[in-house]
Design an enzyme around this catalytic site. Structure first.
Site, PDB file in Angstrom:
ATOM      1  N   CYS A   5      15.285   8.455   0.625  1.00  0.00           N
ATOM      2  CA  CYS A   5      15.512   9.119  -0.666  1.00  0.00           C
ATOM      3  C   CYS A   5      16.387  10.368  -0.495  1.00  0.00           C
ATOM      4  O   CYS A   5      15.967  11.324   0.152  1.00  0.00           O
ATOM      5  CB  CYS A   5      14.148   9.458  -1.259  1.00  0.00           C
ATOM      6  SG  CYS A   5      14.174  10.615  -2.624  1.00  0.00           S
ATOM      7  N   CYS A  52      14.916  13.586  -1.924  1.00  0.00           N
ATOM      8  CA  CYS A  52      13.792  14.015  -1.075  1.00  0.00           C
ATOM      9  C   CYS A  52      14.305  14.840   0.097  1.00  0.00           C
ATOM     10  O   CYS A  52      13.693  15.842   0.475  1.00  0.00           O
ATOM     11  CB  CYS A  52      13.023  12.802  -0.535  1.00  0.00           C
ATOM     12  SG  CYS A  52      12.268  11.774  -1.808  1.00  0.00           S
TER      13      CYS A  52
END
Length: 105
Positions: free
Chosen positions: A30, A33
């Site tokens: 991600c 993230c």
């Protein structure tokens, strides 16, 4: 310092803990993230012992992600005395996260 939790650690470190705990649900694949990682670490360092900060990899601990209905990452959940009190979805600046956590201290 942010510690990565596994399914085995989660109950002791989050659900059975008094005070404020912030959990960052993320994944290695991600992009947002990865951007949030250093920001989350910065909030942890800034607040010190006022709250505990943990990360959970949704791919490694899918049962926890499912239990808390994590449908998108990054998602942070603020727990107070083991109970979720606020969900924060997506990337957020350090000051916004700090303000949200401080509201529960």
């Amino acid at each position: 310092m942010v510690k990565v939790l596994t399914s085995n650690d989660f109950i002791d470190n989050v659900e059975n803990t008094k005070g404020v705990v912030v959990v960052d649900f993320s994944a290695t694949w991600c992009g947002p993230c990865k951007m949030l990682g250093p920001v989350f670490e910065g909030v942890s360092n800034k607040l010190g012992d006022k709250a505990k900060f943990f990360k959970v990899d949704i791919d490694e601990s899918g049962n926890i992600a499912q239990k808390y209905r994590i449908s998108a990452v990054p998602t942070m959940i603020i727990f107070k005395d083991g109970v979720p009190v606020e969900n924060l979805a997506g990337f957020m600046p350090e000051q916004n996260i700090t303000n949200k956590v401080n509201a529960h201290l």
